[in-house]
Motif scaffolding. Structure first.
Motif, PDB file in Angstrom:
ATOM      1  N   ILE A 141       3.700  -5.983  11.284  1.00 65.26           N
ATOM      2  CA  ILE A 141       2.963  -5.055  12.148  1.00 65.26           C
ATOM      3  C   ILE A 141       1.491  -5.154  11.791  1.00 65.26           C
ATOM      4  CG2 ILE A 141       3.379  -3.036  10.643  1.00 65.26           C
ATOM      5  CD1 ILE A 141       3.586  -1.728  13.769  1.00 65.26           C
ATOM      6  N   GLY A 150      -6.629 -10.318  10.647  1.00 66.89           N
ATOM      7  CA  GLY A 150      -7.200 -10.218   9.297  1.00 66.89           C
ATOM      8  C   GLY A 150      -7.319  -8.800   8.799  1.00 66.89           C
ATOM      9  N   ASP A 193      -1.765 -13.631  11.201  1.00 69.30           N
ATOM     10  CA  ASP A 193      -1.562 -12.737  12.357  1.00 69.30           C
ATOM     11  C   ASP A 193      -1.519 -13.498  13.691  1.00 69.30           C
ATOM     12  OD1 ASP A 193      -1.692 -10.551  10.517  1.00 69.30           O
ATOM     13  OD2 ASP A 193      -3.867 -10.634  10.605  1.00 69.30           O
ATOM     14  N   PRO A 237      -2.577  -3.790  12.798  1.00 71.11           N
ATOM     15  CA  PRO A 237      -3.272  -2.671  13.447  1.00 71.11           C
ATOM     16  C   PRO A 237      -4.355  -3.077  14.443  1.00 71.11           C
ATOM     17  CG  PRO A 237      -4.082  -2.954  11.225  1.00 71.11           C
ATOM     18  CD  PRO A 237      -3.024  -3.986  11.414  1.00 71.11           C
ATOM     19  N   ALA A 277       5.138  -4.806   5.964  1.00 74.54           N
ATOM     20  CA  ALA A 277       4.582  -3.493   6.301  1.00 74.54           C
ATOM     21  C   ALA A 277       3.367  -3.261   5.406  1.00 74.54           C
ATOM     22  CB  ALA A 277       5.628  -2.404   6.111  1.00 74.54           C
ATOM     23  N   GLY A 278       2.231  -3.763   5.882  1.00 75.06           N
ATOM     24  CA  GLY A 278       1.008  -3.636   5.082  1.00 75.06           C
ATOM     25  C   GLY A 278       0.983  -4.588   3.909  1.00 75.06           C
ATOM     26  N   HIS A 316      -7.973   4.533  12.542  1.00 73.81           N
ATOM     27  CA  HIS A 316      -6.799   4.024  11.819  1.00 73.81           C
ATOM     28  C   HIS A 316      -5.642   5.016  11.904  1.00 73.81           C
ATOM     29  CE1 HIS A 316      -4.832   2.192   7.984  1.00 73.81           C
ATOM     30  NE2 HIS A 316      -4.316   1.700   9.089  1.00 73.81           N
ATOM     31  N   MET A 367      -0.355  -7.614   2.001  1.00 72.00           N
ATOM     32  CA  MET A 367      -1.687  -8.194   2.114  1.00 72.00           C
ATOM     33  C   MET A 367      -1.796  -9.639   1.635  1.00 72.00           C
ATOM     34  SD  MET A 367      -2.767  -5.952   3.842  1.00 72.00           S
ATOM     35  CE  MET A 367      -4.335  -5.259   4.208  1.00 72.00           C
ATOM     36  N   GLN A 389      -2.061   4.238  13.387  1.00 73.54           N
ATOM     37  CA  GLN A 389      -0.866   4.355  12.530  1.00 73.54           C
ATOM     38  C   GLN A 389       0.223   5.220  13.171  1.00 73.54           C
ATOM     39  OE1 GLN A 389      -1.624   4.852   8.199  1.00 73.54           O
ATOM     40  NE2 GLN A 389      -0.842   2.777   8.406  1.00 73.54           N
ATOM     41  N   GLU A 428       1.996   2.907  15.220  1.00 75.82           N
ATOM     42  CA  GLU A 428       2.766   1.966  14.384  1.00 75.82           C
ATOM     43  C   GLU A 428       4.103   2.574  13.991  1.00 75.82           C
ATOM     44  OE1 GLU A 428      -0.450  -0.783  12.018  1.00 75.82           O
ATOM     45  OE2 GLU A 428       0.238   0.996  10.980  1.00 75.82           O
ATOM     46  N   GLY A 431       0.788  -1.231   0.000  1.00 76.87           N
ATOM     47  CA  GLY A 431       0.000   0.000   0.000  1.00 76.87           C
ATOM     48  C   GLY A 431       0.814   1.271   0.000  1.00 76.87           C
ATOM     49  N   SER A 432       0.446   2.152   0.932  1.00 77.28           N
ATOM     50  CA  SER A 432       1.012   3.499   0.898  1.00 77.28           C
ATOM     51  C   SER A 432       2.438   3.551   1.432  1.00 77.28           C
ATOM     52  CB  SER A 432       0.129   4.442   1.716  1.00 77.28           C
ATOM     53  OG  SER A 432       0.536   4.425   3.063  1.00 77.28           O
ATOM     54  N   GLY A 433       2.812   2.572   2.232  1.00 75.73           N
ATOM     55  CA  GLY A 433       4.212   2.511   2.682  1.00 75.73           C
ATOM     56  C   GLY A 433       4.561   3.489   3.786  1.00 75.73           C
ATOM     57  N   SER A 434       3.559   3.901   4.584  1.00 71.57           N
ATOM     58  CA  SER A 434       3.909   4.836   5.660  1.00 71.57           C
ATOM     59  C   SER A 434       4.782   4.155   6.720  1.00 71.57           C
ATOM     60  CB  SER A 434       2.653   5.447   6.288  1.00 71.57           C
ATOM     61  OG  SER A 434       1.901   4.488   6.977  1.00 71.57           O
ATOM     62  N   ASN A 435       4.614   2.859   6.918  1.00 74.11           N
ATOM     63  CA  ASN A 435       5.503   2.154   7.863  1.00 74.11           C
ATOM     64  C   ASN A 435       6.909   2.009   7.292  1.00 74.11           C
ATOM     65  OD1 ASN A 435       4.173   1.195  10.493  1.00 74.11           O
ATOM     66  ND2 ASN A 435       2.603   0.835   8.941  1.00 74.11           N
TER      67      ASN A 435
HETATM   68  C1  GAR Z   1      -0.885  -0.606   8.396  1.00 71.60           C
HETATM   69  O1  GAR Z   1      -1.838  -0.024   9.242  1.00 71.60           O
HETATM   70  C2  GAR Z   1      -0.620  -2.047   8.771  1.00 71.60           C
HETATM   71  O2  GAR Z   1      -0.674  -2.266  10.143  1.00 71.60           O
HETATM   72  C3  GAR Z   1      -1.736  -2.750   8.064  1.00 71.60           C
HETATM   73  O3  GAR Z   1      -1.830  -2.097   6.828  1.00 71.60           O
HETATM   74  C4  GAR Z   1      -1.433  -0.738   6.968  1.00 71.60           C
HETATM   75  C5  GAR Z   1      -0.383  -0.446   5.923  1.00 71.60           C
HETATM   76  O4  GAR Z   1      -0.093   0.920   5.897  1.00 71.60           O
HETATM   77  N1  GAR Z   1      -1.455  -4.136   7.939  1.00 71.60           N
HETATM   78  C6  GAR Z   1      -2.386  -5.095   7.968  1.00 71.60           C
HETATM   79  O5  GAR Z   1      -3.560  -4.880   8.084  1.00 71.60           O
HETATM   80  C7  GAR Z   1      -1.837  -6.504   7.827  1.00 71.60           C
HETATM   81  N2  GAR Z   1      -2.806  -7.473   8.243  1.00 71.60           N
HETATM   82  P1  GAR Z   1       1.232   1.465   5.193  1.00 71.60           P
HETATM   83  O6  GAR Z   1       1.294   0.855   3.788  1.00 71.60           O
HETATM   84  O7  GAR Z   1       1.011   2.946   5.139  1.00 71.60           O
HETATM   85  O8  GAR Z   1       2.407   1.072   6.041  1.00 71.60           O
END
Ligand code: GAR
Length: 190
Positions: free
Chosen positions: A110, A120, A147, A112, A89-90, A169, A92, A173, A176, A10-14
């Motif tokens: 990680i 899930g 998880d 949430p 990190a996110g 969320h 899926m 975050q 996180e 996803g967005s990769g903020s972690n």
């Molecule tokens: C985060 O909140 C992470 O904990 C969650 O996806 C988001 C990714 O954000 N992960 C899950 O739900 C895994 N089961 P990011 O791409 O901004 O880091």
């Protein structure tokens, strides 16, 4: 420095939080490879901007499936890049045995929520819908379940009665982004 590989969707903020901690000198690591199963994931852009090699994992049109052969291929790609520790990190898709065998106890995730609550998808939404008064995030070792791996550390946040999925969320975050780099730094010292 310990060589880290990150997998996301996803967005990769972690990922950004990890990059920032390395930059700030609070995490003695080198990010060597970032992989995303989503070619549109902003995580790829963030990695490239930081000068880190970023590649797409092509799961051949499967939406959630991560075929065994692909798992082995990806694990070896990470090994070849010299990766010593993997941070999901996110990401899926479920990482399973053929992958885990290549990096025993060297894969973190990680999540949430305060596991074992709300495993899930969209754990923050599950918490809001459930009327939870507290939630948070969990860093854990990855095992073959969803998880379910051994918990390393958690951070708690309150859930307010007027919270929406988005406000909760966001609060999770923020934790996180603090917790993940901190746990990684503690682990690589050992
Ligand atoms: C985060 O909140 C992470 O904990 C969650 O996806 C988001 C990714 O954000 N992960 C899950 O739900 C895994 N089961 P990011 O791409 O901004 O880091």
């Amino acid at each position: 420095p310990t060589k880290i590989g990150v997998l996301g969707s996803g967005s990769g903020s972690n990922l950004q939080a990890i990059l920032d901690a390395i930059e700030a000198g609070t995490l003695n690591a080198e990010l060597v490879l970032v992989l995303s199963d989503n070619p549109e994931g902003y995580i790829l852009e963030r990695a490239r901007r930081a000068g880190v090699t970023a590649e797409v994992i092509d799961c051949g049109g499967f939406k959630t499936k991560f075929p065994d052969e692909k798992q082995v291929e990806v694990a070896h790609r990470l090994k070849d890049a010299g990766v010593e520790l993997i941070c999901l990190a996110g990401f899926m898709r479920l990482v399973k045995q053929p992958f885990l065998d290549v990096f025993p106890r060297r894969i973190l995730n990680i999540h949430p929520s305060l596991l074992p609550a709300y495993p899930g998808l969209m754990a923050w939404k599950q918490a809001v819908n459930d009327g939870a008064t507290e939630s948070g995030c969990t860093v854990h070792y990855v095992d073959a379940g969803m998880d379910t791996g051994p918990i390393i550390k958690q951070a708690r946040v309150p859930v307010y009665s007027n919270d929406t999925e988005e406000t909760l969320h966001k609060r999770i975050q923020e934790e996180e982004h603090r917790l993940y780099p901190e746990v990684i730094a503690e682990l690589i010292k050992c």
